[in-house]
Design an enzyme around this catalytic site. Sequence first.
Site, PDB file in Angstrom:
ATOM      1  N   LYS A  31     -40.633  31.010  32.601  1.00  0.00           N
ATOM      2  CA  LYS A  31     -41.562  30.245  32.518  1.00  0.00           C
ATOM      3  C   LYS A  31     -42.227  30.928  31.459  1.00  0.00           C
ATOM      4  CE  LYS A  31     -38.880  26.853  33.975  1.00  0.00           C
ATOM      5  NZ  LYS A  31     -38.379  26.174  33.090  1.00  0.00           N
ATOM      6  N   ASP A  73     -35.835  33.623  43.471  1.00  0.00           N
ATOM      7  CA  ASP A  73     -35.681  33.127  41.983  1.00  0.00           C
ATOM      8  C   ASP A  73     -36.840  32.608  41.794  1.00  0.00           C
ATOM      9  OD1 ASP A  73     -34.974  31.144  39.758  1.00  0.00           O
ATOM     10  OD2 ASP A  73     -33.904  30.957  39.869  1.00  0.00           O
ATOM     11  N   TYR A 133     -31.447  24.736  41.781  1.00  0.00           N
ATOM     12  CA  TYR A 133     -31.291  25.101  40.631  1.00  0.00           C
ATOM     13  C   TYR A 133     -31.032  25.933  40.093  1.00  0.00           C
ATOM     14  CZ  TYR A 133     -30.847  24.186  35.496  1.00  0.00           C
ATOM     15  OH  TYR A 133     -29.982  24.162  34.739  1.00  0.00           O
TER      16      TYR A 133
END
Length: 415
Positions: A267, A239, A144
């Site tokens: 994050k 990523d 994702y």
Amino acid sequence: MNTAKSEALYKTACEFMPGGVNSPVRACKAVGTVPLFIDHAKGSRIWDEDGNEFIDYVCSWGPNILGHCCEPVINAVKAACDKGLTFGACHKSEITLAQLIQKNFPSMEMLRLVNSGTEAVMSAIRAARGFTGRDKIIKFEGCYHGHSDGLLVKAGSGLMTQSIPSGAGVTAGCTKDTLLAKYNDTASVEKLFDQFGRDIAALIVEPCAANMGVVPPEEGFLQFLRDITEKNGAMLIFDEVITGFRLSDGGAQKLFGVTPDLTTLGKIVGGGMPLAAYGGRREIMECVAPLGSVYQAGTLSGNPCAVAAGIETIKQIENIPDFYQKLDEKSAALQTAMEAKGLNVNRLGSLMTVFFTDKKVKSYDEARACDTARYGEFYRHMLSNGIYIAPSQFEAMFVSYAHNDEDISTTISSL
């Protein structure tokens, strides 16, 4: 466990927000419950509106690596707020954060701050296309990379939970240049490069998959990706929105010794505030406006409050002796206890997932074959014992530095 207030709030929320939530997995449909509405948090614990207390292994999906309400981070944000919530202009703290990131991720020779992981990935791919003059990208099934149109093809996370193979509203034109490979399957990647090599701008990968559940890379897989992209003149994008500052202070690329051309972070780099970054080789990033013709902009990019949280979080990580070793020891204790109870656990560092299957999960297909109903039972059992884990088979558990021996022991006794 009394959840009357959460149930009432959820009923009201459903009148105003799709599914009553602002991000799909929060609806808890995959685990057969209504979502808890959280009132406050501190350290390793969260409390809902009904006063129930939980040991939290969601950690806001990763950024709270220091635990909730880490005092130095909170104080840094408060100080920044006193100066102004947003300027829409340059400020020196942006430079400080960029320097901290670059020090820990030397592959990010030049970088830009943005507001979300989705935005960072979308921008990195655009930069790769602009630099190479090519259109196609390779992504992996089950990985994702945010909800931008071109990447909602066999994505992980909530799309797996809801069995949505591709999001509605995404046109065929948006995904025609997205090629799909199988994670941990070198042959699937070779096949795509054999067929489309001259047209592939970039290959993007979660260096440790964490959105089909935690699925670490097989030995040599990341180096293979580095070699084949170099051979074909394509950019390798890591990523690291989840793995950055989670697996090590230099992310997965430091842990595995593989250097990508471009990296996306989120994050932890924002310390729990909406902030992300993308960056890489200087020659690529110099294609981005105003130096080059690859356009990307954002009014709130480099928001001073979010930047303050990111700076202080990284400084705390750097100043705690043996930070990652201690985090790994806590996580390993949980894994050992879970496996002793017969649970099937994938773990890398402080990321882990309990899979309900008899096989060791190494791929997207094996993750999809898991028994999600049994995971739902596991989730409800843990919740009733005061342990808050991800409301989806296909997400990760996150261990924070704030989890102490008592938390780990209580969690183990609840299995």
